[in-house]
Design an enzyme around this catalytic site. Structure first.
Site, PDB file in Angstrom:
ATOM      1  N   GLY A 104       3.278   2.148  10.630  1.00  8.73           N
ATOM      2  CA  GLY A 104       3.026   1.410  11.861  1.00  8.73           C
ATOM      3  C   GLY A 104       2.806  -0.071  11.587  1.00  8.73           C
ATOM      4  O   GLY A 104       3.466  -0.924  12.170  1.00  8.73           O
TER       5      GLY A 104
ATOM      6  N   ASN B 212      -2.564  -6.441   5.345  1.00  9.86           N
ATOM      7  CA  ASN B 212      -2.650  -7.432   4.273  1.00  9.86           C
ATOM      8  C   ASN B 212      -3.540  -8.606   4.682  1.00  9.86           C
ATOM      9  O   ASN B 212      -3.442  -9.103   5.797  1.00  9.86           O
ATOM     10  CB  ASN B 212      -1.259  -7.987   3.952  1.00  9.86           C
ATOM     11  CG  ASN B 212      -0.212  -6.904   3.921  1.00  9.86           C
ATOM     12  OD1 ASN B 212      -0.299  -5.984   3.129  1.00  9.86           O
ATOM     13  ND2 ASN B 212       0.757  -6.986   4.826  1.00  9.86           N
TER      14      ASN B 212
ATOM     15  N   GLU C 294       0.857  -1.181   0.000  1.00 13.68           N
ATOM     16  CA  GLU C 294       0.000   0.000   0.000  1.00 13.68           C
ATOM     17  C   GLU C 294       0.895   1.233   0.000  1.00 13.68           C
ATOM     18  O   GLU C 294       1.836   1.282   0.784  1.00 13.68           O
ATOM     19  CB  GLU C 294      -0.914   0.046   1.229  1.00 13.68           C
ATOM     20  CG  GLU C 294      -1.927   1.169   1.109  1.00 13.68           C
ATOM     21  CD  GLU C 294      -2.924   1.224   2.285  1.00 13.68           C
ATOM     22  OE1 GLU C 294      -2.846   0.378   3.197  1.00 13.68           O
ATOM     23  OE2 GLU C 294      -3.752   2.127   2.267  1.00 13.68           O
TER      24      GLU C 294
ATOM     25  N   HIS D   9      -6.597  -2.166  15.263  1.00 13.66           N
ATOM     26  CA  HIS D   9      -6.839  -1.416  14.025  1.00 13.66           C
ATOM     27  C   HIS D   9      -6.626  -2.307  12.794  1.00 13.66           C
ATOM     28  O   HIS D   9      -7.498  -2.399  11.920  1.00 13.66           O
ATOM     29  CB  HIS D   9      -5.915  -0.201  13.992  1.00 13.66           C
ATOM     30  CG  HIS D   9      -6.034   0.637  12.763  1.00 13.66           C
ATOM     31  ND1 HIS D   9      -6.805   1.767  12.711  1.00 13.66           N
ATOM     32  CD2 HIS D   9      -5.493   0.494  11.529  1.00 13.66           C
ATOM     33  CE1 HIS D   9      -6.730   2.287  11.501  1.00 13.66           C
ATOM     34  NE2 HIS D   9      -5.935   1.543  10.763  1.00 13.66           N
ATOM     35  N   GLU D  10      -5.489  -2.956  12.730  1.00 13.39           N
ATOM     36  CA  GLU D  10      -5.184  -3.768  11.543  1.00 13.39           C
ATOM     37  C   GLU D  10      -6.142  -4.954  11.448  1.00 13.39           C
ATOM     38  O   GLU D  10      -6.573  -5.318  10.363  1.00 13.39           O
ATOM     39  CB  GLU D  10      -3.726  -4.247  11.555  1.00 13.39           C
ATOM     40  CG  GLU D  10      -2.680  -3.142  11.700  1.00 13.39           C
ATOM     41  CD  GLU D  10      -2.820  -1.997  10.702  1.00 13.39           C
ATOM     42  OE1 GLU D  10      -3.333  -2.237   9.590  1.00 13.39           O
ATOM     43  OE2 GLU D  10      -2.421  -0.861  11.030  1.00 13.39           O
TER      44      GLU D  10
ATOM     45  N   HIS E   4      -9.481  -3.924  10.039  1.00 12.73           N
ATOM     46  CA  HIS E   4      -9.452  -3.704   8.595  1.00 12.73           C
ATOM     47  C   HIS E   4      -9.934  -4.930   7.817  1.00 12.73           C
ATOM     48  O   HIS E   4     -10.292  -4.817   6.653  1.00 12.73           O
ATOM     49  CB  HIS E   4      -8.029  -3.382   8.135  1.00 12.73           C
ATOM     50  CG  HIS E   4      -7.698  -1.917   8.089  1.00 12.73           C
ATOM     51  ND1 HIS E   4      -8.543  -0.989   7.524  1.00 12.73           N
ATOM     52  CD2 HIS E   4      -6.607  -1.224   8.501  1.00 12.73           C
ATOM     53  CE1 HIS E   4      -7.969   0.225   7.601  1.00 12.73           C
ATOM     54  NE2 HIS E   4      -6.807   0.102   8.201  1.00 12.73           N
TER      55      HIS E   4
HETATM   56 ZN   LIG Z   1      -5.417   1.608   8.743  1.00 13.71          ZN
END
Ligand SMILES: [Zn+2]
Length: 882
Positions: free
Chosen positions: A269, A273, A129, A305-306, A309
């Protein structure tokens, strides 16, 4: 001279779908020392209605093509052109599916940009990204091109026993010459920016998680050799995140495995994926001896957070990069809600608002201003901003405030149902909330397109005879750098009318502006709300929980404000009102540094701060927040012009000494009561107690001028939080003294092999609040542990200096600007993304007094004239000068 002619501008209005549809991707990646061979097979089809002679144009970046075949037959040289940036193919089938085999060769060891496939400490890893996949193979490298992937990795077994990619493991086995392979299958359609591959010799821990519907998932965390013992807390945070997303949003995990890999060299951070998150190891590795309570909270947030996603970003992705806030703003909102549930909601909200004001407000008020959904960009990497992330989260929060918790959940459910598997837009997102609730959010949508921080003026008048309170609200948006018109926003203003008993009154509303529950909906430029049958005169508490990202001007008497700071049942607002009082006093003191006769803070405000800090009925973390003064950067932002950082520092420091003197007895009591528990626990309660005791230590040192208590704490400390807090007092308040020098040397000696601790050592010295700190950081450039190749190290020394040392970076003689500009030039050659990020620290240069302004402009102009500067850095510097 300013170059503005290179690098195309990408515009939202130019969006159109690709001419070719991608059905599947199969890759074989062969890793060798010094090279990687990548064979990619794409299954494609011309989109219906697209002309039969339209060419296929694939993106590349520093690529070399070594083979190209159509349906298994080599493509003749005259029907394609290949450059490092582009592969263009003519004469493709007019109808039906066809396969394209593309072979590329790259050198991961030479990839210092850390985008695409690179090596970090011997481990192969990827970051794609936003546009890194095109550095691996030629591709339709944009987020609306979705396909399932099958990836085969081959490598030497001894060098890389672990071979990971997205999805579920399918096959693995041996190859000749000590090599082996693994195949991974990702059945979920995904865009290329979510591709990931990791290969290396790593340690790991594994645990099982059972989803709400009973599906077993194997969780894995991989780290450098010898460090997996520090991954336990991250694993715990992951399981709590998975559990929370099921309960709060009804979202379950979908693959059989979920893997996290911690990498030392990483530009950001962490990266979400699909099924294989790659993390900066700073957000995975922890133990009490090397990490602070803030680090624990940071790991918990980033892991959550990840993971979140997986639904908001991966299952539903962005149609184009202009929609970045669709995944980021929403996912930041979700991680903030998770932290609020896991810890204290009021303290979490205070932290989020501090962050918003520290990073997003200055961005919105300077030359880097842009709407939450930008309309154009020259370098997408430069739009991973506080505006997209933090203001983006505030917009989602406002939707939740306007619709209420249930209405918001219904809209989210519809969004997941309607767009699962899609690449969506902000319009799609908003339509779900409108369709689920029947509300009209068309005016609200302006928040996504109109940049700038609106101001909200609140006035009140009380009629004793009728017991009526009239509240006037007025919004304004000054024309920003973007030149947009300031149309009125839909601003949800959460409020309460507080009685002298500290409880909200139940009142009758005579409608002016619309009021639902405890929210006033300000939609016009100016509106009035009348409250009847109020009884005794109430204290008006507005913008509770910071219900909108605005600058508030509330005409309210000092006595009312002090009463609310004591009584408001909304704990966030108690803090906010007191913090505003302190900030206003410090702004006044900074504006007029000659006014030495008066104390920097009125006695009543000092008493109010100490009252909050001494209230044992409130949690310690909150009391620590009540004691934390606004940052010097925050005072500078509020001043807005002719900023003199030395005057600000003098005012803040005088306030600190004053509070320290008046509160000496309280601070000594707090420290005495904070005896550390025998066993370290990172929970929010224990962390709050440590935070409060450490704030008290700082005030005592400021008041007494005596380093002895900090020295004693440094020596006795049994965890990093207490050790680093004591060291910070010594190094920042007593720089250059024997006590500070000895503690710094000891700190380095005990942890020189742990890069994350060494980063703290660099950062602490970069933030000595004195213009002479420039000499310290300049000297540290030559330290054997300093390297421009590790982004964490660069951020610790250069980033922290420029971003958090206002007095030294903004030195009157301009030496701070010149030093940072030189570092940007050096870094830009290796890693443009990190260089550009550091260049954003110049963003508020126009608000400083004339001498500094001139020096900053000179440094920026010199920077912009450097030949060969990257698109990333030139974009930031160019916009900063605009
Ligand atoms: Zn994010």
């Amino acid at each position: 001279m300013l170059r503005t002619d290179d690098g195309p501008t990408i515009k939202l209005e130019d969006y159109r779908p690709t001419d070719f549809v991608l059905h599947s991707v199969a890759m074989t990646v062969r890793l060798f020392e010094g090279r990687a061979e990548i064979d990619t097979q794409l299954e494609l089809e011309r989109r219906e209605g697209v002309a039969g002679d339209a060419r296929l144009v694939l993106d590349g970046d520093e690529l070399t093509l070594s083979g190209l075949a159509l349906n298994g037959t080599a493509v003749p040289a005259e029907t394609y052109t290949a450059s490092p940036e582009r592969l263009e193919i003519a004469s493709l089938p007019a109808t039906g599916r066809f396969t394209l085999d593309i072979a590329t060769r790259i050198v991961p060891e030479e990839n210092t940009k850390l985008m695409g496939l690179y090596r970090s400490n011997g481990v192969w890893c990827t970051q794609c990204e936003a546009e890194g996949f095109r550095r691996i193979t030629y591709f339709l490298d944009r987020p609306d091109v979705l396909a399932p992937y099958r990836v085969r990795i081959e490598a030497d077994r001894a060098t890389a026993p672990i071979l990971l990619s997205n999805g579920n493991p399918a096959e693995h086995g041996d190859l000749p010459d000590g090599r082996h392979f693994a195949v991974w299958d990702d059945p979920f359609n995904k865009p290329s920016y979510l591709f990931a591959l990791v290969a290396g010799d790593l340690d790991s821990i594994h645990e099982e998680f059972e989803t709400a519907s009973g599906k077993p998932v194997t969780l894995g965390i991989y780290t450098e050799k010898g460090r997996v013992g520090q991954a336990g807390y991250a694993m715990d945070a992951l399981k709590r995140s998975m559990w929370w997303d099921e309960r709060r949003f009804g979202r379950e995990y979908d693959l059989d495995v979920f893997n996290i890999v911690a990498i030392p060299d990483f530009n950001m951070g962490a990266m979400e994926n699909k099924g294989l998150n790659v993390f900066n190891h700073k957000y995975v590795l922890l133990d009490p001896d090397t990490a602070t309570d803030a680090d624990y909270a940071g790991v918990e947030t980033v892991i959550a957070h990840e993971y979140f996603h997986n639904w908001t970003g991966n299952r539903i992705t962005c149609r184009d990069w202009f929609q970045l806030c669709l995944k980021e703003g929403l996912t930041v909102y979700r991680d903030q809600e998770f932290s609020a549930d896991e810890r204290s909601a009021a303290v979490q909200r205070i932290n989020s608002v501090r962050r918003l004001k520290a990073h997003q407000f200055p961005e919105d008020q300077g030359p880097l201003q842009h709407p939450v959904r930008p309309r154009e960009y020259r370098e997408i990497n430069n739009f991973y901003t506080a505006t997209v992330y933090d203001k983006g989260a505030e917009l989602v929060r406002m939707i939740a405030t306007i619709l209420g918790r249930d209405g918001f959940r219904k809209g989210m459910d519809l969004y997941f149902e309607r767009h699962d598997g899609d690449a969506a837009t902000i319009e799609d997102f908003i339509a779900c909330f409108e369709d689920a609730s029947g509300a009209d959010l068309s005016q609200f949508a302006l928040w996504y397109s109109q940049a700038g921080t609106p101001s909200l003026a609140v006035s009140e008048s009380w009629d004793e005879a009728s017991g009526t309170l009239t509240v006037g609200l007025k919004q304004a948006l000054e024309l920003g750098a973007s030149g947009t018109d300031g149309d009125p926003f839909h601003i949800p203003v959460r409020f309460g009318l507080v009685g002298s008993n500290g409880q909200d009154k139940v009142v009758t509303v005579r409608h002016g502006a619309e009021v639902t529950g405890d929210v006033i909906h300000l939609t016009g430029e100016e509106e009035t709300v009348i409250f009847e049958n109020v009884g005794e005169r109430p204290y008006l508490s507005v913008l509770r929980d910071f219900s909108a990202p605005v600058t508030l001007h509330h005409e309210q008497s000092l006595s009312d404000r002090l009463a609310l700071a004591r009584l408001d049942p909304n704990l966030f607002n108690r803090w906010r009102i007191l913090n505003d009082l302190v900030a206003e006093a410090l702004v006044a003191a900074s504006r007029d540094p000659q006014r030495t006769a008066e104390p920097p803070l009125p006695a009543q405000i000092v008493e109010a701060i100490l009252g909050s800090a001494g209230d044992d009925t409130i949690e310690a973390a909150y009391r620590a927040q009540a004691l934390a003064l606004p940052s010097e950067q925050e005072i500078a932002r509020m001043l807005a012009e002719n900023v003199d950082p030395d005057a600000i520092h003098a005012a803040v420091d005088a306030a600190r000494r004053l509070i320290g003197e008046r509160g000496r007895a309280l601070f000594e009591r707090i420290r005495a009561e904070a005896r550390p528990a025998a066993e370290f626990s990172p929970d929010a309660d224990s962390a709050g107690r440590r935070a409060l005791a450490n704030v008290a230590l700082g005030y005592l040192a400021a008041a007494s001028g005596d380093p002895a208590p900090a020295e004693a704490q440094y020596r006795a400390a049994r965890n990093m939080t207490d050790r680093l807090a004591a060291l910070a007092v010594l190094v920042h308040r007593f720089p250059g003294t024997g006590a500070a020098t000895a503690a710094l040397a000891d700190f380095y000696a005990r942890s020189e092999d742990d890069g994350l601790v060494v980063d703290k050592w660099f950062a602490l010295q970069a933030t000595v609040p004195d213009p002479a700190a420039l000499d310290i950081v300049a000297g540290l450039l030559n330290h054997p542990k300093f390297t421009l190749r590790n982004p964490n190290r660069v951020r610790a020394l250069v980033g922290t200096f420029a971003g958090a040392n206002q007095r030294a970076f903004h030195r009157a003689d301009g030496a701070g600007y010149r030093w940072v500009a030189e570092r940007i030039v050096e870094l830009d050659k290796l890693n443009p993304q990190v260089a550009a990020r550091i260049a954003t620290t110049f963003r508020s240069w126009r608000s400083f007094e004339a001498e500094r302004r001139r020096a900053a402009q000179e440094a920026l102009e010199k920077l912009s004239a450097i030949p060969g500067l990257s698109n990333d850095t030139r974009d930031i510097v160019g916009r900063s000068l605009r």
